[in-house]
Write an enzyme that holds these catalytic residues in place. Structure first.
Site, PDB file in Angstrom:
ATOM      1  N   LYS A 183       0.842  -1.205   0.000  1.00 11.89           N
ATOM      2  CA  LYS A 183       0.000   0.000   0.000  1.00 11.89           C
ATOM      3  C   LYS A 183       0.876   1.252   0.000  1.00 11.89           C
ATOM      4  O   LYS A 183       2.076   1.175   0.270  1.00 11.89           O
ATOM      5  CB  LYS A 183      -0.924  -0.025   1.221  1.00 11.89           C
ATOM      6  CG  LYS A 183      -0.176   0.043   2.547  1.00 11.89           C
ATOM      7  CD  LYS A 183      -1.077  -0.280   3.724  1.00 11.89           C
ATOM      8  CE  LYS A 183      -0.288  -0.263   5.020  1.00 11.89           C
ATOM      9  NZ  LYS A 183      -1.061  -0.790   6.161  1.00 11.89           N
ATOM     10  N   ARG A 213     -10.642   0.453  14.652  1.00 14.04           N
ATOM     11  CA  ARG A 213     -10.601   1.120  13.344  1.00 14.04           C
ATOM     12  C   ARG A 213     -11.608   0.470  12.404  1.00 14.04           C
ATOM     13  O   ARG A 213     -12.655   1.039  12.137  1.00 14.04           O
ATOM     14  CB  ARG A 213      -9.170   1.039  12.797  1.00 14.04           C
ATOM     15  CG  ARG A 213      -8.940   1.833  11.540  1.00 14.04           C
ATOM     16  CD  ARG A 213      -7.478   1.903  11.148  1.00 14.04           C
ATOM     17  NE  ARG A 213      -6.923   0.612  10.755  1.00 14.04           N
ATOM     18  CZ  ARG A 213      -5.657   0.419  10.367  1.00 14.04           C
ATOM     19  NH1 ARG A 213      -4.818   1.448  10.337  1.00 14.04           N
ATOM     20  NH2 ARG A 213      -5.225  -0.776  10.019  1.00 14.04           N
ATOM     21  N   HIS A 218      -6.179  -6.928  13.309  1.00 15.01           N
ATOM     22  CA  HIS A 218      -4.962  -6.108  13.218  1.00 15.01           C
ATOM     23  C   HIS A 218      -4.519  -5.670  14.612  1.00 15.01           C
ATOM     24  O   HIS A 218      -5.354  -5.286  15.431  1.00 15.01           O
ATOM     25  CB  HIS A 218      -5.261  -4.891  12.340  1.00 15.01           C
ATOM     26  CG  HIS A 218      -4.049  -4.120  11.905  1.00 15.01           C
ATOM     27  ND1 HIS A 218      -2.965  -4.713  11.286  1.00 15.01           N
ATOM     28  CD2 HIS A 218      -3.751  -2.800  11.987  1.00 15.01           C
ATOM     29  CE1 HIS A 218      -2.053  -3.781  11.016  1.00 15.01           C
ATOM     30  NE2 HIS A 218      -2.506  -2.608  11.431  1.00 15.01           N
ATOM     31  N   ARG A 262       1.449 -10.908   7.215  1.00 19.95           N
ATOM     32  CA  ARG A 262       1.240  -9.696   6.405  1.00 19.95           C
ATOM     33  C   ARG A 262       2.327  -8.658   6.663  1.00 19.95           C
ATOM     34  O   ARG A 262       2.060  -7.581   7.181  1.00 19.95           O
ATOM     35  CB  ARG A 262      -0.102  -9.036   6.773  1.00 19.95           C
ATOM     36  CG  ARG A 262      -1.341  -9.876   6.684  1.00 19.95           C
ATOM     37  CD  ARG A 262      -2.591  -8.990   6.745  1.00 19.95           C
ATOM     38  NE  ARG A 262      -2.660  -8.127   7.905  1.00 19.95           N
ATOM     39  CZ  ARG A 262      -3.375  -8.388   9.005  1.00 19.95           C
ATOM     40  NH1 ARG A 262      -4.084  -9.490   9.097  1.00 19.95           N
ATOM     41  NH2 ARG A 262      -3.370  -7.535  10.013  1.00 19.95           N
ATOM     42  N   TYR A 280      13.139  31.046   6.110  1.00 23.14           N
ATOM     43  CA  TYR A 280      11.925  31.678   6.637  1.00 23.14           C
ATOM     44  C   TYR A 280      12.000  31.830   8.158  1.00 23.14           C
ATOM     45  O   TYR A 280      12.465  30.927   8.865  1.00 23.14           O
ATOM     46  CB  TYR A 280      10.698  30.798   6.352  1.00 23.14           C
ATOM     47  CG  TYR A 280      10.299  30.713   4.908  1.00 23.14           C
ATOM     48  CD1 TYR A 280       9.868  31.839   4.214  1.00 23.14           C
ATOM     49  CD2 TYR A 280      10.327  29.492   4.237  1.00 23.14           C
ATOM     50  CE1 TYR A 280       9.479  31.746   2.878  1.00 23.14           C
ATOM     51  CE2 TYR A 280       9.931  29.393   2.919  1.00 23.14           C
ATOM     52  CZ  TYR A 280       9.507  30.527   2.245  1.00 23.14           C
ATOM     53  OH  TYR A 280       9.126  30.428   0.939  1.00 23.14           O
ATOM     54  N   CYS A 287      12.127  24.404   3.608  1.00 24.09           N
ATOM     55  CA  CYS A 287      11.159  25.081   2.736  1.00 24.09           C
ATOM     56  C   CYS A 287      10.399  24.037   1.911  1.00 24.09           C
ATOM     57  O   CYS A 287      10.656  22.840   2.013  1.00 24.09           O
ATOM     58  CB  CYS A 287      11.866  26.051   1.799  1.00 24.09           C
ATOM     59  SG  CYS A 287      12.994  27.194   2.618  1.00 24.09           S
ATOM     60  N   ASP A 321      10.467  23.432  -1.365  1.00 30.43           N
ATOM     61  CA  ASP A 321      11.231  22.792  -2.438  1.00 30.43           C
ATOM     62  C   ASP A 321      12.718  22.693  -2.141  1.00 30.43           C
ATOM     63  O   ASP A 321      13.459  22.094  -2.910  1.00 30.43           O
ATOM     64  CB  ASP A 321      11.082  23.604  -3.737  1.00 30.43           C
ATOM     65  CG  ASP A 321       9.660  24.049  -3.963  1.00 30.43           C
ATOM     66  OD1 ASP A 321       8.791  23.156  -3.991  1.00 30.43           O
ATOM     67  OD2 ASP A 321       9.418  25.263  -4.054  1.00 30.43           O
TER      68      ASP A 321
HETATM   69  C1  LIG Z   1      -0.214  -1.774   6.810  1.00 27.77           C
HETATM   70  C2  LIG Z   1      -0.774  -3.034   7.288  1.00 27.77           C
HETATM   71  C3  LIG Z   1       0.068  -4.134   7.562  1.00 27.77           C
HETATM   72  C4  LIG Z   1       1.572  -4.055   7.520  1.00 27.77           C
HETATM   73  O1  LIG Z   1       2.060  -3.527   8.724  1.00 27.77           O
HETATM   74  P1  LIG Z   1       3.635  -3.372   8.976  1.00 27.77           P
HETATM   75  O2  LIG Z   1       3.732  -2.888  10.362  1.00 27.77           O
HETATM   76  O3  LIG Z   1       4.120  -2.381   7.972  1.00 27.77           O
HETATM   77  O4  LIG Z   1       4.238  -4.694   8.761  1.00 27.77           O
HETATM   78  C5  LIG Z   1      -0.543  -5.327   7.904  1.00 27.77           C
HETATM   79  N1  LIG Z   1      -1.881  -5.419   7.987  1.00 27.77           N
HETATM   80  C6  LIG Z   1      -2.710  -4.384   7.759  1.00 27.77           C
HETATM   81  C7  LIG Z   1      -4.187  -4.565   7.886  1.00 27.77           C
HETATM   82  C8  LIG Z   1      -2.189  -3.158   7.406  1.00 27.77           C
HETATM   83  O5  LIG Z   1      -3.011  -2.121   7.188  1.00 27.77           O
END
Ligand SMILES: *Cc1c(COP(=O)(O)O)cnc(C)c1O
Length: 374
Positions: free
Chosen positions: A39, A139, A168, A224, A267, A314, A316
């Site tokens: 992602k 979530r 998660h 994952r 700045y 800044c 850029d």
């Molecule tokens: C982003 C994400 C992961 C990966 O998590 P890491 O900490 O980067 O390994 C796994 N599962 C879900 C649902 C996520 O959104």
């Protein structure tokens, strides 16, 4: 670097390091299937290139994980045929594309699921889904107490195959081990209830990178990993030797000047020279993902030496005090993330200075930073 004369800033992506990190995942989890999280443009590394590289093997990727439909379609358009899990779920309007591109949504909403079933039946197709349970992240996901009845309704829906169930962790670095274990126990109790009713999804998953590194009983039957593929362990210090950062970021010196003491830089005039100084202006700013919070705090590496950010970052550009590096010239490359000589500034170090985590630094590297794959 002379082959990229036109680029202002470069992100060099080391595909060997990427493969090596995947090998490390494999060495941890053995024969369990792997979902590689790509992602957010593969945490800034380029989703299509990363997915194509990982899909080539030899370690088998069972799924790629993305947050949104657009990301999944980009993978398909880029030639990736591996199953893709939509980790954030999807909306009803996206159902035609889910079916067309053979995507696997995470599901936690019955109205969506009913619409998906109808659409699948109409097209005489079966759509795989993974059911999300909220065990303490707050979530996405259905409540554990609702999981059984939700699942019983789901298995009765035509055109739908419940291929997986997931949850998660709330601590991406497993900082609170009691809470983390509690989530796993709760998830396993949900799964046990399903088993007792004869419902056996193929993939039962909870393990993020931190769990792959340090929580073997959470491997279940799919892992994952995200961050660790890109070379960073979410647990401070632990195992980081086994992982290789994949991305280095370099930028160019576009101006250099010698200024007297008492000259203000950038700045808001938050930096004022204490002595005669050499100030370099480099072509990376917060629009490229170099955070403003690194103003007067960050360091880059010029000719193998650490040099401090002078004044505010800044949009850029950023100014550096390079008084200690007299040989630096306009056009030279400076390391923003990476190693040079015996100095290194990797995303974890940068994130400490910026008071964030490596995830945000990596994802933040902007579209103007040209990606180069090596
Ligand atoms: C982003 C994400 C992961 C990966 O998590 P890491 O900490 O980067 O390994 C796994 N599962 C879900 C649902 C996520 O959104």
């Amino acid at each position: 670097m002379s082959d990229n004369c036109a680029a202002s800033s470069l992100a060099q992506i080391d595909l060997d390091a990427l493969r090596s990190n995947l090998n490390f995942v494999k060495s941890q989890v053995g024969d369990r299937p792997i979902l590689a999280v790509v992602k957010a443009n593969a945490y800034g590394h380029g989703a299509v290139q990363v997915a194509r590289c990982l899909a080539q093997g030899p370690v088998r990727i069972s799924f790629f994980g993305v947050a949104f439909l657009e990301e999944a379609i980009a993978l398909r358009d880029g030639g990736v045929t591996t199953p893709v899990l939509l980790l954030t779920g999807a909306s009803r309007e996206q159902i035609p594309e889910i079916i067309q591109y053979r995507l696997t949504p995470v599901v936690y909403n019955m109205a969506f699921l009913a619409a998906l079933s109808q659409a699948a039946v109409r097209r005489r197709q079966r759509v795989n889904i993974h059911l999300k349970v909220d065990t303490g992240m707050g979530r996405l996901g259905i409540a554990p107490s609702d999981a059984l009845s939700f699942m019983e309704k789901t298995v009765g829906l035509k055109g739908i195959c419940v291929e997986g169930i997931l949850t998660h962790f709330a601590y991406a670095g497993l900082e609170d081990s009691a809470y983390t274990s509690g989530q796993l126990v709760l998830f396993q109790s949900v799964v046990d209830h399903l088993y007792k009713k004869g419902i056996h999804p193929s993939y039962i998953h909870i393990a993020n990178s931190a769990a792959v590194v340090a929580f073997q009983s959470a491997y279940l039957n799919l892992v994952r990993p995200g961050l660790m593929l890109y070379g960073y362990a979410p647990l401070k210090g632990v195992f980081s030797v086994s992982l290789k950062p994949v991305m280095q970021v370099k930028t160019r010196v576009i101006a250099l000047k010698k200024v007297p003491a008492d000259t203000s830089i950038s700045y808001g005039r938050t930096f004022v020279t204490k002595r005669e100084s050499h100030i370099a202006t480099v072509s990376i700013g917060y629009a490229d993902g170099y955070p403003c919070s690194l103003s007067n705090r960050g360091m880059m590496i010029a000719k193998g030496r650490l040099v401090p950010v002078a004044g505010r970052v800044c949009m850029d550009m950023t100014m550096l005090d390079v008084s200690e590096v007299p040989s630096l010239a306009v056009g030279d490359w400076v390391t923003v993330i990476g190693a040079e000589g015996d100095q290194s500034v990797w995303a974890d170090r940068l994130s400490e200075w910026a008071n964030t985590h490596p995830y945000e630094i990596l994802c933040g590297i902007g579209a103007r930073v040209q990606r180069q794959y090596i």
